[in-house]
Design a protein around this motif. Structure first.
Motif, PDB file in Angstrom:
ATOM      1  N   VAL A   1       0.820  -1.213   0.000  1.00 17.66           N
ATOM      2  CA  VAL A   1       0.000   0.000   0.000  1.00 17.66           C
ATOM      3  C   VAL A   1       0.854   1.263   0.000  1.00 17.66           C
ATOM      4  CG1 VAL A   1      -2.067  -1.097   0.975  1.00 17.66           C
ATOM      5  CG2 VAL A   1      -0.419   0.000   2.515  1.00 17.66           C
ATOM      6  N   VAL A   2       2.013   1.214   0.645  1.00 16.58           N
ATOM      7  CA  VAL A   2       2.911   2.382   0.601  1.00 16.58           C
ATOM      8  C   VAL A   2       3.449   2.549  -0.829  1.00 16.58           C
ATOM      9  CG1 VAL A   2       5.044   3.414   1.484  1.00 16.58           C
ATOM     10  CG2 VAL A   2       3.472   2.258   3.063  1.00 16.58           C
ATOM     11  N   ARG A   3       3.707   1.431  -1.505  1.00 15.95           N
ATOM     12  CA  ARG A   3       4.135   1.486  -2.906  1.00 15.95           C
ATOM     13  C   ARG A   3       3.041   2.141  -3.769  1.00 15.95           C
ATOM     14  NH1 ARG A   3       4.552  -3.681  -3.869  1.00 15.95           N
ATOM     15  NH2 ARG A   3       6.420  -3.830  -2.614  1.00 15.95           N
ATOM     16  N   GLU A   4       1.786   1.739  -3.553  1.00 13.79           N
ATOM     17  CA  GLU A   4       0.677   2.351  -4.292  1.00 13.79           C
ATOM     18  C   GLU A   4       0.597   3.849  -4.018  1.00 13.79           C
ATOM     19  OE1 GLU A   4      -3.214   0.308  -4.710  1.00 13.79           O
ATOM     20  OE2 GLU A   4      -2.283  -1.196  -3.396  1.00 13.79           O
ATOM     21  N   ALA A   5       0.830   4.232  -2.775  1.00 11.68           N
ATOM     22  CA  ALA A   5       0.823   5.653  -2.426  1.00 11.68           C
ATOM     23  C   ALA A   5       1.940   6.395  -3.158  1.00 11.68           C
ATOM     24  CB  ALA A   5       0.966   5.824  -0.915  1.00 11.68           C
ATOM     25  N   CYS A   6       3.085   5.753  -3.325  1.00 12.39           N
ATOM     26  CA  CYS A   6       4.179   6.372  -4.102  1.00 12.39           C
ATOM     27  C   CYS A   6       3.708   6.712  -5.512  1.00 12.39           C
ATOM     28  CB  CYS A   6       5.388   5.440  -4.185  1.00 12.39           C
ATOM     29  SG  CYS A   6       6.354   5.311  -2.685  1.00 12.39           S
ATOM     30  N   TYR A   7       3.010   5.776  -6.130  1.00 12.37           N
ATOM     31  CA  TYR A   7       2.495   6.028  -7.476  1.00 12.37           C
ATOM     32  C   TYR A   7       1.496   7.185  -7.471  1.00 12.37           C
ATOM     33  CZ  TYR A   7       4.753   1.651  -8.782  1.00 12.37           C
ATOM     34  OH  TYR A   7       5.678   0.658  -9.009  1.00 12.37           O
ATOM     35  N   ALA A   8       0.644   7.245  -6.452  1.00  7.65           N
ATOM     36  CA  ALA A   8      -0.332   8.336  -6.351  1.00  7.65           C
ATOM     37  C   ALA A   8       0.366   9.677  -6.173  1.00  7.65           C
ATOM     38  CB  ALA A   8      -1.286   8.082  -5.186  1.00  7.65           C
ATOM     39  N   LEU A   9       1.556   9.651  -5.580  1.00  8.05           N
ATOM     40  CA  LEU A   9       2.318  10.871  -5.327  1.00  8.05           C
ATOM     41  C   LEU A   9       3.360  11.158  -6.413  1.00  8.05           C
ATOM     42  CD1 LEU A   9       2.800  10.267  -1.521  1.00  8.05           C
ATOM     43  CD2 LEU A   9       1.518  12.170  -2.549  1.00  8.05           C
ATOM     44  N   ASP A  10       3.363  10.355  -7.469  1.00  7.45           N
ATOM     45  CA  ASP A  10       4.355  10.485  -8.547  1.00  7.45           C
ATOM     46  C   ASP A  10       5.790  10.356  -8.039  1.00  7.45           C
ATOM     47  OD1 ASP A  10       2.402  10.779 -10.512  1.00  7.45           O
ATOM     48  OD2 ASP A  10       2.381  12.969 -10.350  1.00  7.45           O
ATOM     49  N   LEU A  11       5.998   9.448  -7.121  1.00  4.84           N
ATOM     50  CA  LEU A  11       7.339   9.180  -6.590  1.00  4.84           C
ATOM     51  C   LEU A  11       7.737   7.746  -6.940  1.00  4.84           C
ATOM     52  CD1 LEU A  11       6.991  10.700  -3.014  1.00  4.84           C
ATOM     53  CD2 LEU A  11       8.249  11.676  -4.941  1.00  4.84           C
ATOM     54  N   PRO A  12       9.002   7.526  -7.282  1.00  7.48           N
ATOM     55  CA  PRO A  12       9.437   6.167  -7.585  1.00  7.48           C
ATOM     56  C   PRO A  12       9.585   5.336  -6.301  1.00  7.48           C
ATOM     57  CG  PRO A  12      11.276   7.700  -7.772  1.00  7.48           C
ATOM     58  CD  PRO A  12      10.057   8.523  -7.478  1.00  7.48           C
ATOM     59  N   PRO A  13       8.878   4.215  -6.195  1.00  9.42           N
ATOM     60  CA  PRO A  13       8.953   3.392  -4.981  1.00  9.42           C
ATOM     61  C   PRO A  13      10.375   2.956  -4.627  1.00  9.42           C
ATOM     62  CG  PRO A  13       7.130   2.669  -6.357  1.00  9.42           C
ATOM     63  CD  PRO A  13       7.910   3.672  -7.163  1.00  9.42           C
ATOM     64  N   HIS A  14      11.234   2.755  -5.628  1.00  7.21           N
ATOM     65  CA  HIS A  14      12.594   2.277  -5.325  1.00  7.21           C
ATOM     66  C   HIS A  14      13.391   3.316  -4.514  1.00  7.21           C
ATOM     67  CE1 HIS A  14      13.382   4.539  -9.097  1.00  7.21           C
ATOM     68  NE2 HIS A  14      14.538   4.800  -8.504  1.00  7.21           N
ATOM     69  N   GLU A  15      12.956   4.573  -4.565  1.00  5.59           N
ATOM     70  CA  GLU A  15      13.615   5.617  -3.756  1.00  5.59           C
ATOM     71  C   GLU A  15      13.509   5.296  -2.263  1.00  5.59           C
ATOM     72  OE1 GLU A  15      12.794  10.311  -2.788  1.00  5.59           O
ATOM     73  OE2 GLU A  15      12.471   9.656  -4.852  1.00  5.59           O
TER      74      GLU A  15
END
Length: 151
Positions: free
Chosen positions: A134-148
């Motif tokens: 879910v935090v990964r999904e939030a990254c996408y919603a925030l236009d942030l790369p999850p690998h960061e």
């Protein structure tokens, strides 16, 4: 280093980074997105038991960065998001992710919202797969790369 120690160290590092930015994290969008993120992490597996609800509420109340906002207001926003997720997880998740996306305009706030999710998820020493997802999904919603964030 044991996995438990790495999770705890990562959550501690995230909290330290958040404290360094505390004075920059005072917007309504950050407040709303943070409470949505806390609810999303608490309900990551699709359910929320009363003890988990209470534990996350206590973490919110004790978080120095979130101290910029009235505790009652934070709790109300957290509970509202959690209620959406409990009523219908998939439908509620769409609504909660939209709330999280409000922080997208300010990259520092967006990153801080993700860090709060990691701090909340890792507070018990176990940042499980559902929480990471879910935090990964939030990254996408925030236009942030999850690998960061090692997601």
């Amino acid at each position: 280093m044991a996995l438990w120690d790495r999770v705890r160290e990562s959550a501690s590092t995230m909290q330290t980074q958040l404290l360094a930015k505390k004075n920059d994290l005072k917007s309504g969008a950050f407040r709303d997105a943070s409470m949505a993120m806390c609810a999303l992490v608490a309900a990551a597996d699709g359910t929320v038991d009363p003890s988990e609800r209470q534990r996350v509420a206590q973490l919110i109340a004790g978080n120095e960065v979130l101290g910029n906002f009235p505790a009652d207001d934070l709790r109300r926003r957290f509970e509202e998001n959690l209620d959406r997720l409990v009523a219908d997880f998939e439908f509620g998740k769409v609504s909660v992710l939209q709330e999280i996306a409000k922080a997208r305009k300010k990259p520092a706030e967006a990153r801080a919202v993700v860090q709060i999710g990691i701090v909340i998820g890792g507070a018990d020493g176990h940042f499980d797969q559902d929480e990471r997802a879910v935090v990964r999904e939030a990254c996408y919603a925030l236009d942030l790369p999850p690998h960061e964030f090692d997601l």
